[in-house]
Design a protein around this motif. Structure first.
Motif, PDB file in Angstrom:
ATOM      1  N   ALA A 222      45.766  34.572  68.448  1.00 61.45           N
ATOM      2  CA  ALA A 222      44.931  35.004  69.554  1.00 61.45           C
ATOM      3  C   ALA A 222      44.354  33.828  70.027  1.00 61.45           C
ATOM      4  O   ALA A 222      43.437  32.918  69.319  1.00 61.45           O
ATOM      5  N   GLY A 223      44.287  33.542  71.417  1.00 61.74           N
ATOM      6  CA  GLY A 223      43.471  32.460  71.949  1.00 61.74           C
ATOM      7  C   GLY A 223      44.177  31.893  73.159  1.00 61.74           C
ATOM      8  O   GLY A 223      44.827  32.672  73.769  1.00 61.74           O
ATOM      9  N   PRO A 224      44.095  30.417  73.336  1.00 62.32           N
ATOM     10  CA  PRO A 224      44.786  29.744  74.623  1.00 62.32           C
ATOM     11  C   PRO A 224      46.157  30.464  74.773  1.00 62.32           C
ATOM     12  O   PRO A 224      46.764  30.474  73.513  1.00 62.32           O
ATOM     13  N   ALA A 225      46.734  30.648  75.897  1.00 59.93           N
ATOM     14  CA  ALA A 225      47.825  31.210  76.071  1.00 59.93           C
ATOM     15  C   ALA A 225      49.117  30.461  75.544  1.00 59.93           C
ATOM     16  O   ALA A 225      50.021  31.111  74.813  1.00 59.93           O
ATOM     17  N   ASP A 226      49.136  29.325  75.496  1.00 62.47           N
ATOM     18  CA  ASP A 226      50.175  28.223  74.982  1.00 62.47           C
ATOM     19  C   ASP A 226      50.428  28.494  73.503  1.00 62.47           C
ATOM     20  O   ASP A 226      51.415  28.791  72.989  1.00 62.47           O
ATOM     21  N   GLY A 227      49.368  28.661  72.651  1.00 64.41           N
ATOM     22  CA  GLY A 227      49.333  28.673  71.352  1.00 64.41           C
ATOM     23  C   GLY A 227      49.786  30.082  70.865  1.00 64.41           C
ATOM     24  O   GLY A 227      50.893  30.420  70.088  1.00 64.41           O
ATOM     25  N   ALA A 228      49.393  31.191  71.618  1.00 60.12           N
ATOM     26  CA  ALA A 228      49.754  32.565  71.421  1.00 60.12           C
ATOM     27  C   ALA A 228      51.334  32.680  71.765  1.00 60.12           C
ATOM     28  O   ALA A 228      52.175  33.435  71.014  1.00 60.12           O
ATOM     29  N   LEU A 229      51.671  32.233  72.861  1.00 59.05           N
ATOM     30  CA  LEU A 229      53.091  32.293  73.221  1.00 59.05           C
ATOM     31  C   LEU A 229      54.104  31.598  72.341  1.00 59.05           C
ATOM     32  O   LEU A 229      55.127  31.927  71.850  1.00 59.05           O
ATOM     33  N   ALA A 230      53.648  30.508  71.826  1.00 58.13           N
ATOM     34  CA  ALA A 230      54.362  29.857  70.661  1.00 58.13           C
ATOM     35  C   ALA A 230      54.738  30.646  69.542  1.00 58.13           C
ATOM     36  O   ALA A 230      55.742  30.555  69.166  1.00 58.13           O
ATOM     37  N   ALA A 231      53.531  31.327  69.072  1.00 58.22           N
ATOM     38  CA  ALA A 231      53.619  32.043  67.924  1.00 58.22           C
ATOM     39  C   ALA A 231      54.532  33.274  68.148  1.00 58.22           C
ATOM     40  O   ALA A 231      55.370  33.675  67.405  1.00 58.22           O
ATOM     41  N   LEU A 232      54.317  33.840  69.396  1.00 61.62           N
ATOM     42  CA  LEU A 232      55.408  34.942  69.760  1.00 61.62           C
ATOM     43  C   LEU A 232      56.821  34.604  69.727  1.00 61.62           C
ATOM     44  O   LEU A 232      57.708  35.154  69.209  1.00 61.62           O
ATOM     45  N   SER A 233      56.898  33.122  70.199  1.00 60.56           N
ATOM     46  CA  SER A 233      58.431  32.866  70.315  1.00 60.56           C
ATOM     47  C   SER A 233      59.082  32.362  68.825  1.00 60.56           C
ATOM     48  O   SER A 233      60.095  32.711  68.512  1.00 60.56           O
ATOM     49  N   ALA A 234      58.161  32.075  67.888  1.00 57.60           N
ATOM     50  CA  ALA A 234      58.518  31.775  66.604  1.00 57.60           C
ATOM     51  C   ALA A 234      58.801  32.996  65.881  1.00 57.60           C
ATOM     52  O   ALA A 234      59.405  33.095  64.822  1.00 57.60           O
ATOM     53  N   ALA A 235      57.970  34.143  66.037  1.00 64.73           N
ATOM     54  CA  ALA A 235      57.795  35.340  65.284  1.00 64.73           C
ATOM     55  C   ALA A 235      59.203  35.935  65.325  1.00 64.73           C
ATOM     56  O   ALA A 235      60.019  35.890  66.256  1.00 64.73           O
ATOM     57  N   ASP A 236      59.601  36.479  63.987  1.00 60.88           N
ATOM     58  CA  ASP A 236      60.726  37.350  63.868  1.00 60.88           C
ATOM     59  C   ASP A 236      60.464  38.850  64.355  1.00 60.88           C
ATOM     60  O   ASP A 236      59.957  39.712  63.724  1.00 60.88           O
ATOM     61  N   LEU A 237      60.915  39.111  65.705  1.00 62.00           N
ATOM     62  CA  LEU A 237      60.478  40.463  66.407  1.00 62.00           C
ATOM     63  C   LEU A 237      61.683  41.207  66.598  1.00 62.00           C
ATOM     64  O   LEU A 237      62.792  40.600  66.964  1.00 62.00           O
ATOM     65  N   PRO A 238      61.452  42.470  66.412  1.00 57.73           N
ATOM     66  CA  PRO A 238      62.836  43.560  66.521  1.00 57.73           C
ATOM     67  C   PRO A 238      63.045  43.374  68.241  1.00 57.73           C
ATOM     68  O   PRO A 238      62.003  43.125  68.920  1.00 57.73           O
ATOM     69  N   PRO A 239      63.903  43.923  68.605  1.00 57.07           N
ATOM     70  CA  PRO A 239      64.501  43.822  70.176  1.00 57.07           C
ATOM     71  C   PRO A 239      63.270  44.510  70.862  1.00 57.07           C
ATOM     72  O   PRO A 239      63.049  43.791  72.014  1.00 57.07           O
ATOM     73  N   ALA A 240      62.913  45.501  70.835  1.00 58.14           N
ATOM     74  CA  ALA A 240      61.650  46.175  71.734  1.00 58.14           C
ATOM     75  C   ALA A 240      60.550  45.333  71.570  1.00 58.14           C
ATOM     76  O   ALA A 240      59.870  45.055  72.969  1.00 58.14           O
ATOM     77  N   ALA A 241      59.897  44.653  70.731  1.00 61.46           N
ATOM     78  CA  ALA A 241      58.774  43.793  70.661  1.00 61.46           C
ATOM     79  C   ALA A 241      59.145  42.552  71.405  1.00 61.46           C
ATOM     80  O   ALA A 241      58.302  41.803  71.873  1.00 61.46           O
TER      81      ALA A 241
END
Length: 388
Positions: A222-241
């Motif tokens: 959580a914080g500046p959008a670029d860092g949070a988006l990078a974490a979301l992109s790298a995370a192993d998320l199920p399809p809905a997430a």
């Protein structure tokens, strides 16, 4: 013998009178916000203050049921509710009275809301509220539009340096559901996320299984959008997430395409706020410790239409905005020709006419006095009895 009658100025907790000049400042601010909304094609609606309980609390209105005052209608003998939030009412209007209008539908509103209780930081229970609702589009550009229109309205109201905080209130519940976390552990993990307790969230996520492992990682991002988006992109998320994460990225891209200088933060696992949000949720903050100025996000409208909107809180905006110069008040001596008074009002002055020989411009809080056909500042020209 003592008088036990209550003080007539005493009001219930969380309610207050708004006096001059603050009442005028608030009214001017509301109209400035509404003018900004109208400039982007949002048309004004005016829902009633009370509605029948079953319609007021239907759909998304159920999220504010605990904050809604209820009373019996003496005419119909049915229960009514005083609105605690205007968004559900606008959704109802869109689905019924404006159900045949072409979509997307852009509506705006201004009025008072009343809540059963305030918060520790904001004890007020009656609040002014303005806002916009964009109904009938599920495009990321629609979410971007309401965020940017609200930010522009705040700038026109004197709060230029706003920041946009984006949250994903469905991300944590989606991950917990996909992981099949037992209810007791799920509740503890949700509490740790809500408290931003990274150590407890990490420990509990390990017990919840591999699909929940992303939660503490996203909490830390959580914080500046670029860092949070990078974490979301790298995370192993199920399809809905993953769909939630991709939508957040699309909304942020749409915002930056139109306003690249806007400061954006992203908290992927924050889920507080109204429970009817089903996509991205927004909060706008002013500079310094001004608190929340606006809140909104994606929801489902009354007839299952996609919708997004933002509510602005004029009382908070007033605290954050640059103070406006008060309207100058001109004292009009007895016998002033009406044409002279009308000319002064056309120039932006407020005219205060003497009604009796003893009236004083200082006592009437005037800044100017009409003398020799012109408004002259009292500080530069002392008032004399000849001016009455």
């Amino acid at each position: 013998m003592t008088d036990d009658a209550p003080n007539p100025a005493l009001l219930p907790a969380g309610l207050m009178d708004l006096l001059p000049p603050e009442a005028e400042r608030e009214a001017d601010l509301v109209e400035a916000l509404m003018a900004a909304f109208a400039g982007h094609g949002y048309e004004r609606v005016k829902p009633p203050l009370l509605e029948f309980e079953d319609s007021l609390l239907a759909g998304s209105g159920g999220a504010v049921a605990e904050q809604t005052f209820r009373l019996m209608d003496p005419v119909s003998q049915r229960m009514m509710g005083l609105r605690a939030d205007t968004t559900p009412q606008v959704a109802r209007i869109a689905a019924t009275r404006l159900g045949q209008q072409a979509r997307p539908l852009r509506l705006c509103y201004a009025g008072q809301v009343l809540r059963v209780r305030g918060t520790q930081l904001a004890p007020e229970r009656q609040l002014p509220q303005t806002g916009i609702e964009l109904i009938g589009s599920d495009a990321a550009e629609a979410d971007a539009e309401v965020a940017l229109v609200a930010a522009e309205a705040l700038a026109r109201a004197g709060v230029p340096s706003v920041s946009l905080d984006i949250t994903l209130p469905t991300m944590a519940p989606t991950l917990l559901e996909a992981a099949g976390v037992p209810p007791a552990l799920r509740q503890r993990l949700a509490r740790a996320l809500d408290r931003k307790d990274s150590a407890a969230a990490t420990e509990l996520a390990e017990q919840a299984g591999p699909l929940a492992a992303a939660l503490p990682v996203l909490l830390a991002a959580a914080g500046p959008a670029d860092g949070a988006l990078a974490a979301l992109s790298a995370a192993d998320l199920p399809p809905a997430a993953r769909a939630i994460a991709d939508n957040a990225a699309a909304v942020i891209a749409a915002i930056r395409a139109r306003e690249p200088g806007l400061r954006i933060t992203l908290d992927p696992v924050e889920f507080r706020g109204f429970r009817y949000h089903v996509g991205v949720a927004f909060t706008l903050y002013g500079p310094g410790a001004t608190g929340e100025l606006a809140r909104g996000g994606r929801y489902v409208s009354a007839n299952d239409e996609p919708a997004t909107g933002m509510s602005l809180y004029p009382d908070a905006v007033l605290r954050a905005a640059r103070p406006a110069a008060p309207r100058p008040r001109v004292f009009l001596p007895l016998g002033t020709p009406p044409a002279d008074a009308s000319a002064l009002r056309a120039q932006g002055y407020a005219t205060v006419a003497a009604l009796a020989p003893g009236d004083s411009p200082a006592a009437l809080r005037c800044t100017h006095v009409l003398r020799d056909g012109a408004a002259q500042a009292l500080s530069a020209t002392p008032f004399s009895k000849d001016d009455v």
